[in-house]
Scaffold this motif. Sequence first.
Motif, PDB file in Angstrom:
ATOM      1  N   GLU A 643       0.835  -1.201   0.000  1.00  0.00           N
ATOM      2  CA  GLU A 643       0.000   0.000   0.000  1.00  0.00           C
ATOM      3  C   GLU A 643       0.870   1.252   0.000  1.00  0.00           C
ATOM      4  OE1 GLU A 643      -3.699   1.928   2.598  1.00  0.00           O
ATOM      5  OE2 GLU A 643      -2.717   0.059   3.225  1.00  0.00           O
ATOM      6  N   LEU A 644       1.990   1.191   0.737  1.00  0.00           N
ATOM      7  CA  LEU A 644       2.894   2.350   0.773  1.00  0.00           C
ATOM      8  C   LEU A 644       3.574   2.553  -0.574  1.00  0.00           C
ATOM      9  CD1 LEU A 644       4.439   4.548   2.410  1.00  0.00           C
ATOM     10  CD2 LEU A 644       6.115   2.780   2.975  1.00  0.00           C
ATOM     11  N   LEU A 645       4.088   1.460  -1.168  1.00  0.00           N
ATOM     12  CA  LEU A 645       4.836   1.585  -2.415  1.00  0.00           C
ATOM     13  C   LEU A 645       3.938   1.903  -3.600  1.00  0.00           C
ATOM     14  CD1 LEU A 645       7.383  -1.372  -2.086  1.00  0.00           C
ATOM     15  CD2 LEU A 645       7.733   1.032  -1.570  1.00  0.00           C
ATOM     16  N   SER A 646       2.678   1.563  -3.497  1.00  0.00           N
ATOM     17  CA  SER A 646       1.789   1.809  -4.628  1.00  0.00           C
ATOM     18  C   SER A 646       1.587   3.284  -4.898  1.00  0.00           C
ATOM     19  CB  SER A 646       0.443   1.132  -4.367  1.00  0.00           C
ATOM     20  OG  SER A 646      -0.168   1.676  -3.201  1.00  0.00           O
ATOM     21  N   PHE A 647       1.955   4.145  -3.929  1.00  0.00           N
ATOM     22  CA  PHE A 647       1.864   5.580  -4.165  1.00  0.00           C
ATOM     23  C   PHE A 647       2.905   6.054  -5.177  1.00  0.00           C
ATOM     24  CE2 PHE A 647      -0.015   5.350   0.150  1.00  0.00           C
ATOM     25  CZ  PHE A 647      -1.259   5.878  -0.150  1.00  0.00           C
ATOM     26  N   SER A 648       3.935   5.255  -5.361  1.00  0.00           N
ATOM     27  CA  SER A 648       5.007   5.620  -6.294  1.00  0.00           C
ATOM     28  C   SER A 648       4.773   4.888  -7.603  1.00  0.00           C
ATOM     29  CB  SER A 648       6.373   5.242  -5.718  1.00  0.00           C
ATOM     30  OG  SER A 648       7.395   5.501  -6.647  1.00  0.00           O
ATOM     31  N   PRO A 650       6.235   5.066 -11.649  1.00  0.00           N
ATOM     32  CA  PRO A 650       6.459   3.626 -11.586  1.00  0.00           C
ATOM     33  C   PRO A 650       7.214   3.232 -10.316  1.00  0.00           C
ATOM     34  CG  PRO A 650       8.063   4.623 -13.020  1.00  0.00           C
ATOM     35  CD  PRO A 650       7.120   5.721 -12.617  1.00  0.00           C
ATOM     36  N   SER A 651       7.385   1.928 -10.125  1.00  0.00           N
ATOM     37  CA  SER A 651       8.051   1.411  -8.938  1.00  0.00           C
ATOM     38  C   SER A 651       9.521   1.813  -8.915  1.00  0.00           C
ATOM     39  CB  SER A 651       7.929  -0.120  -8.908  1.00  0.00           C
ATOM     40  OG  SER A 651       8.728  -0.652  -7.893  1.00  0.00           O
ATOM     41  N   THR A 652       9.995   2.140  -7.712  1.00  0.00           N
ATOM     42  CA  THR A 652      11.414   2.484  -7.537  1.00  0.00           C
ATOM     43  C   THR A 652      12.218   1.353  -6.907  1.00  0.00           C
ATOM     44  OG1 THR A 652      10.963   3.448  -5.372  1.00  0.00           O
ATOM     45  CG2 THR A 652      10.852   4.926  -7.282  1.00  0.00           C
ATOM     46  N   LEU A 653      11.546   0.262  -6.502  1.00  0.00           N
ATOM     47  CA  LEU A 653      12.218  -0.825  -5.805  1.00  0.00           C
ATOM     48  C   LEU A 653      13.097  -1.608  -6.770  1.00  0.00           C
ATOM     49  CD1 LEU A 653      12.282  -2.002  -2.941  1.00  0.00           C
ATOM     50  CD2 LEU A 653      10.616  -3.696  -3.694  1.00  0.00           C
ATOM     51  N   GLU A 654      14.375  -1.786  -6.401  1.00  0.00           N
ATOM     52  CA  GLU A 654      15.329  -2.489  -7.245  1.00  0.00           C
ATOM     53  C   GLU A 654      15.784  -3.815  -6.642  1.00  0.00           C
ATOM     54  OE1 GLU A 654      18.499   0.241  -7.763  1.00  0.00           O
ATOM     55  OE2 GLU A 654      17.328   1.653  -8.977  1.00  0.00           O
ATOM     56  N   ASN A 655      15.935  -3.878  -5.328  1.00  0.00           N
ATOM     57  CA  ASN A 655      16.433  -5.084  -4.662  1.00  0.00           C
ATOM     58  C   ASN A 655      15.354  -5.618  -3.721  1.00  0.00           C
ATOM     59  OD1 ASN A 655      18.884  -4.566  -5.907  1.00  0.00           O
ATOM     60  ND2 ASN A 655      19.664  -3.421  -4.154  1.00  0.00           N
ATOM     61  N   GLU A 677       4.427  -8.832  -8.599  1.00  0.00           N
ATOM     62  CA  GLU A 677       3.843  -8.486  -9.893  1.00  0.00           C
ATOM     63  C   GLU A 677       3.880  -6.983 -10.130  1.00  0.00           C
ATOM     64  OE1 GLU A 677      -0.160  -9.746 -12.312  1.00  0.00           O
ATOM     65  OE2 GLU A 677      -0.385  -9.040 -10.252  1.00  0.00           O
ATOM     66  N   TRP A 678       3.625  -6.225  -9.061  1.00  0.00           N
ATOM     67  CA  TRP A 678       3.610  -4.772  -9.227  1.00  0.00           C
ATOM     68  C   TRP A 678       5.003  -4.202  -9.483  1.00  0.00           C
ATOM     69  CZ3 TRP A 678       5.904  -1.069  -6.090  1.00  0.00           C
ATOM     70  CH2 TRP A 678       5.584   0.262  -6.403  1.00  0.00           C
ATOM     71  N   MET A 679       6.035  -4.771  -8.822  1.00  0.00           N
ATOM     72  CA  MET A 679       7.383  -4.200  -8.946  1.00  0.00           C
ATOM     73  C   MET A 679       8.218  -4.948  -9.971  1.00  0.00           C
ATOM     74  SD  MET A 679       9.330  -5.699  -5.612  1.00  0.00           S
ATOM     75  CE  MET A 679       9.649  -7.453  -5.455  1.00  0.00           C
ATOM     76  N   GLY A 680       7.636  -5.871 -10.712  1.00  0.00           N
ATOM     77  CA  GLY A 680       8.422  -6.675 -11.650  1.00  0.00           C
ATOM     78  C   GLY A 680       9.168  -5.854 -12.677  1.00  0.00           C
ATOM     79  N   SER A 681       8.680  -4.678 -13.027  1.00  0.00           N
ATOM     80  CA  SER A 681       9.341  -3.876 -14.058  1.00  0.00           C
ATOM     81  C   SER A 681      10.597  -3.175 -13.560  1.00  0.00           C
ATOM     82  CB  SER A 681       8.359  -2.825 -14.588  1.00  0.00           C
ATOM     83  OG  SER A 681       7.925  -1.983 -13.531  1.00  0.00           O
ATOM     84  N   SER A 682      10.775  -3.066 -12.230  1.00  0.00           N
ATOM     85  CA  SER A 682      11.922  -2.309 -11.712  1.00  0.00           C
ATOM     86  C   SER A 682      12.941  -3.177 -10.987  1.00  0.00           C
ATOM     87  CB  SER A 682      11.438  -1.214 -10.750  1.00  0.00           C
ATOM     88  OG  SER A 682      10.809  -1.788  -9.619  1.00  0.00           O
ATOM     89  N   ILE A 683      12.557  -4.379 -10.570  1.00  0.00           N
ATOM     90  CA  ILE A 683      13.478  -5.181  -9.761  1.00  0.00           C
ATOM     91  C   ILE A 683      14.666  -5.645 -10.599  1.00  0.00           C
ATOM     92  CG2 ILE A 683      12.199  -7.298 -10.234  1.00  0.00           C
ATOM     93  CD1 ILE A 683      12.956  -8.253  -7.452  1.00  0.00           C
ATOM     94  N   SER A 684      15.848  -5.498 -10.041  1.00  0.00           N
ATOM     95  CA  SER A 684      17.073  -5.919 -10.728  1.00  0.00           C
ATOM     96  C   SER A 684      17.861  -6.950  -9.930  1.00  0.00           C
ATOM     97  CB  SER A 684      17.977  -4.705 -10.996  1.00  0.00           C
ATOM     98  OG  SER A 684      18.373  -4.106  -9.777  1.00  0.00           O
ATOM     99  N   ARG A 685      17.466  -7.174  -8.683  1.00  0.00           N
ATOM    100  CA  ARG A 685      18.170  -8.165  -7.860  1.00  0.00           C
ATOM    101  C   ARG A 685      17.168  -8.849  -6.954  1.00  0.00           C
ATOM    102  NH1 ARG A 685      20.257  -8.389  -2.781  1.00  0.00           N
ATOM    103  NH2 ARG A 685      22.071  -9.754  -2.476  1.00  0.00           N
ATOM    104  N   LEU A 686      17.070 -10.154  -7.081  1.00  0.00           N
ATOM    105  CA  LEU A 686      16.136 -10.942  -6.289  1.00  0.00           C
ATOM    106  C   LEU A 686      16.919 -11.937  -5.443  1.00  0.00           C
ATOM    107  CD1 LEU A 686      13.228 -11.866  -5.632  1.00  0.00           C
ATOM    108  CD2 LEU A 686      13.390 -13.407  -7.607  1.00  0.00           C
ATOM    109  N   TRP A 687      16.684 -11.910  -4.136  1.00  0.00           N
ATOM    110  CA  TRP A 687      17.348 -12.844  -3.223  1.00  0.00           C
ATOM    111  C   TRP A 687      16.292 -13.616  -2.475  1.00  0.00           C
ATOM    112  CZ3 TRP A 687      19.287 -12.099   2.308  1.00  0.00           C
ATOM    113  CH2 TRP A 687      20.063 -13.193   2.697  1.00  0.00           C
TER     114      TRP A 687
END
Length: 823
Positions: A643-648, A650-655, A677-687
């Motif tokens: 809910e917090l990140l949805s205000f941004s 596109p998504s800014t989350l990368e890791n 699903e929502w941040m799939g376009s911005s994520i560059s590192r998944l752990w």
Amino acid sequence: MSADLVKPHDSQQSTPSPALPHNMHTNAVSSPSHHLSLAGTSMMALPQDVFNLVIDELGRLPDVKTLRACSMTCSSFRCPSQSHIFRRVDLGRRTPRKKYFHRFASLISKTPRIGTYVRDLRIEDDWGRDVVNGVVITWIAHSEHLVQLLPMLTRLMSLTLKFNSGFAPWNLFTKDVRTAIINTLRSPGVVSVSLSHIEAFPPAIVSSLVRLKHLQLSAIKLDKTSSQDEASNVRPEFLLKSLDFASTSSTTVRLLHEIISFSSATTLRNLSLAPPEQDDLGPCVWSLMQLPNVAQHLTHFEWMPVHIHARIGPIDISILPNLRSVRILVSLRQDMPFAQLLRLLNQPTSRANKIQTIAMIFDLTDLPQFRGASGWVMLENTLMKLAYGRLKEMSLFMRACHNNRPTYLSEVLSGNPQVYPRHINFSNMVEFPYEIFYLIIEEVEDKLTLKSCALVCRSFVEPSQKNIFRVIDLGDRCITGEVYYRRFYRLISTHPHIANYVRDFRLVDSYVWDRKSDWQWLVKEPTLPLTFQLLPRLQAFSLIFTTGEPAWNSFASHVQAAIFKLLTRRTISSLSLRRIHGVPASLLVHFTRIKHLELYEVEMDPLKASFKDDPSYQRDLRPELRSLTLKSPSSSVVKAIFELLSFSCPSTLENLSIISANEKDEVLRNDLWTLIEWMGSSISRLWWRPRTHPKFPALASVLDRSPISDRLGRTAQFALFAISFFAQLLFLLGRVASKRNFEQLVIECVFLNPLELAVAKDGWSALDAMLMKEEFSGLRSVIFSAQCKSASMLKTSAMAFLREQLPLARGRGITVGFDMNGP
């Protein structure tokens, strides 16, 4: 320096960059924790000139082993290191000398570049002699290697030629050897020459040596019948600054006396005399000292008798008005060791003499033979005369019969000798600018080393303290959290400048193994608001509980207000909360400026989990979150974060890091699916690090519903639980593979015994085959990591096994690296 020195490396051999440590390329992945990721940034690259200066300082010390190690570090270290290794080549230190001379000559012949590094060359023969054409002669006299070697030393400045097997007749030297030696002595770059035990030596060559700066003649006998065909008849300009006679024949001294008497040169400053027991060398040198252009300009005189019974004779140093220093050898093995010393020092009687330094070298076999105790009283009385009113320094050295190097006598008497090389002049040491020291100190992470640096000098205190107090972790020592906190609070209260150095503050209730303390003191601590005020430059904050799981409403109101106020600072970019329950949504509203967020076992307040119920809620929130780590997350936390990140947009989350998620929670899996699903376009590192030996991996079901292989960025990281996890790992790799973006795969190996890795042989083969598929054509590297708290012995064994895995991938050019200090 012996001739079996470091051989030059192959110039085509590839070497790592000198500005990086050897493991920089293997430690390619930073920790998911923002604290660890800050320490994993790339190292600073110093310019090559700085490395050259460091190696030059090392070259001033007699530490050849370290220089050898430097020369083998990388190609850029090779030449500056070898220039010091081969600067002084002493071929007389090891026997057989002929053997090591041939080795050195062969090395120079194969690598002429090394010949340009040699400045000082010392050649000695062995005690035995060769038989050539029925004539017994030293091997130097007919050495073809010497003929080839000397012309290749184009930058030679000092040459020493000594014969230990007795006098070497010059006329028995081969013509090529004589020509090579004469050409070297004539070389304009040669400024210092030492010749020992040569007979029938041409006077013309001795006459040509006066153009040098330093000349030592030891047991040199001239050939009175020699013609002038081997050296020029033209007498060169007299430039000698230092002249040393040791058991030299009187004819040699008379020749130099004649040259100086017909010259107006006033360059001679140092005169050293080492006469035998019975010889006319002393009177000849005394005659030379009386020359006006010698007596008026000599500043240093040495009396170093070869035999213990040698006499000073007519020599009188009182005729030297500008004499500054005197160096005398005293043999304590004779009955009256101070007789000649006192005779020499009693000669100056006028206050006008300028002697400032007296150095005495005592020659003895061992201390029990120390004699002449009464001579010390007489020596002291002599030095107390008005003639020595300008005396500033008195140095005492010891020279044992087995070692000709002087040593401070006081060091021997104290039983703690510390021999300092004579050629080191600490006043001429290179001074680095302070900026270089600051850059070096900034790279140091070990706090013990930083504490030592802070005690070196005043200028090191500030840069060292900046690194010492940059990160304050109240859980890194076995001290109760309350006591640790009180100490820190008292420190920053009494030393406010230290508070300005703190960038990362980790507030912990107590250390991990503490079972006696609790968290009550922390949630009610009255000084916390003031502590936060005293840390104006704080960038990262962690609130960690290890002894319990307190609820947010158990925090005192002033503590809650202090935390809220701290999170509103623009400088705070990193936040970590661990084991806190009942967190209200109002606290998450202040996360909008946080770039790195860690939530470990955090539970939201079910009554205050919505932002709409918070009075500070604003529609224009623009979160800037870049890195998110969730350990044992609950569905309420994932919903609140989404809910917090949805205000941004596109998504800014990368890791994104998901650790120990509940595999059986269907609601949690749905919430994770929504978030990914929502941040799939911005994520560059998944752990992804599931629980030990998972049977129902949460992320597998999430990716099954929402494949992001075309959107995932450069890096994916998974935890590999040995033996039973390869099937799930291969499944996950199939969901995230992308031949366009996917460049790096990091696999954390979790095992109790390295043999567990070896048992899963089929799994390694299947992984190797999968990485050969077209979907992984963009893959550049595979990194195997292990936790830093794992035993080093286990990690070493595991690394040895992992080096041999993935042969097909390595053959395709994929780099296999290791990070043995993972999270």
